[in-house]
Design a protein around this motif. Sequence first.
Motif, PDB file in Angstrom:
ATOM      1  N   LYS A   1      41.536  38.081  39.745  1.00  0.00           N
ATOM      2  CA  LYS A   1      40.895  39.515  39.562  1.00  0.00           C
ATOM      3  C   LYS A   1      41.080  40.183  41.076  1.00  0.00           C
ATOM      4  O   LYS A   1      41.404  41.417  41.427  1.00  0.00           O
ATOM      5  CB  LYS A   1      39.699  39.601  38.780  1.00  0.00           C
ATOM      6  CG  LYS A   1      39.207  41.099  38.790  1.00  0.00           C
ATOM      7  CD  LYS A   1      37.953  41.075  38.357  1.00  0.00           C
ATOM      8  CE  LYS A   1      37.225  42.305  37.953  1.00  0.00           C
ATOM      9  NZ  LYS A   1      36.927  43.160  39.370  1.00  0.00           N
TER      10      LYS A   1
ATOM     11  N   ASP B   1      43.296  43.088  42.637  1.00  0.00           N
ATOM     12  CA  ASP B   1      42.446  44.119  43.132  1.00  0.00           C
ATOM     13  C   ASP B   1      42.711  44.429  44.555  1.00  0.00           C
ATOM     14  O   ASP B   1      43.180  45.690  44.924  1.00  0.00           O
ATOM     15  CB  ASP B   1      41.016  44.073  43.260  1.00  0.00           C
ATOM     16  CG  ASP B   1      40.343  45.142  43.466  1.00  0.00           C
ATOM     17  OD1 ASP B   1      40.328  46.380  42.899  1.00  0.00           O
ATOM     18  OD2 ASP B   1      39.247  45.371  44.270  1.00  0.00           O
TER      19      ASP B   1
ATOM     20  N   GLN C   1      31.981  40.679  43.285  1.00  0.00           N
ATOM     21  CA  GLN C   1      32.523  41.286  41.975  1.00  0.00           C
ATOM     22  C   GLN C   1      32.100  42.592  41.998  1.00  0.00           C
ATOM     23  O   GLN C   1      31.118  43.176  42.620  1.00  0.00           O
ATOM     24  CB  GLN C   1      32.167  40.559  40.680  1.00  0.00           C
ATOM     25  CG  GLN C   1      32.640  38.781  40.870  1.00  0.00           C
ATOM     26  CD  GLN C   1      34.214  38.970  41.272  1.00  0.00           C
ATOM     27  OE1 GLN C   1      35.076  39.295  40.302  1.00  0.00           O
ATOM     28  NE2 GLN C   1      34.917  38.400  42.260  1.00  0.00           N
TER      29      GLN C   1
END
Length: 385
Positions: free
Chosen positions: A53, A57, A33
Amino acid sequence: MPSHRKPRTRMTSSGPAVGVTTAALASVGLFAQGADAAPVVPGQRPSIEEVQKKVDDLYRQADLATQKYDEAKEATATQRATVDGLLDQVAAGTAKLNETRRIIGGYAAAQYRDGGVSPTMTLLFSHDPQAFFDQRRLMGRLSDEQQRTLTTFEAERAAGAKKRAEASRGLAALTTSQQTLRAGKQEVQAKLTAARTLLSTLTAQEKARLAALEQKKQDDAKRRAAELAARQEAAARQAAAAHPKPAPPAGHAPSAPSTPPAPSTPPAPTSKAAEALAFARAQLGKPYVWGATGPASYDCSGLTQAAWKAAGVDLPRTTWDQVKTGSRVATADLEPGDLVFFYDDISHVGMYIGNGMMIHAPHSGAYVREESIYYMPIYGSVRPG
């Protein structure tokens, strides 16, 4: 094909995709992350929120890499055309130089028949005929026609050397662009393969949870789009109230009242914007393919470029150049046909259709579709024309 031109090896997009195992993904930090997120414990499966996420991305990174690829492809095409033109000029110059050399050879042959080659002709065929000009005494031994021929020969040889040097530099630039193109292609493939591989590790239950999160994201984006539409409608009503139509003169029958606009009706697009919108709507359902400009598939900027081209407006190829065209428009003032750009790196674009919605080519594996402009963070908008 001209004799100076050699066929070049075509670059295809059918190269093998970059294979990535789950273990390899973890090793290169695919589950890692950002600096502000909780660290991922080695061997621990990421949460579905983390997966969502990361997938989002990766698709965004693929969009960015696609724009780099499109940019390199444009540069490669331009440089190839330049090099081809220079090679044509070199070939033409060489032909002229050979013809002038033939004429000079005729002078030498004539002198030989008349009693041998003179020192003057020896100088003419020397490695550096310019040395001839440095010996003014010998110039007088040439006729005016021969002097003009020699001057032409030297000018043509200098021009040919200059063009060959330009062609050499052009070929070097072309080689660099081709290398960039190949690297961009590999980068896009790696990002997309990583996203697909990450999704393939999910269980059926995890995929259902991911789908629910995606639906929530879509619903939130649609709610914000509806709020924008309501604000735009309220602003239009206020503008109409501030500038009411004058009452008809006394004694004249009043004209039929105009039909009030339906709620959330976007402003009517201009004729060119209407043509661009019609084209974009006709592409709904076609697949996203990175680097594609139609007619069977598109990437995001390829779709907007093709749509406005159908309306007679030429847009550049990449999002980075498209955002510089036309006039900037605030989100609250968007009109159908405007281009909306996303992310700080301006890696994605869609065409506004009204009511907070747009038509765009989302990402690999998806199809051209309508979606809220709030599905992604907005960078800014422009109005072509």
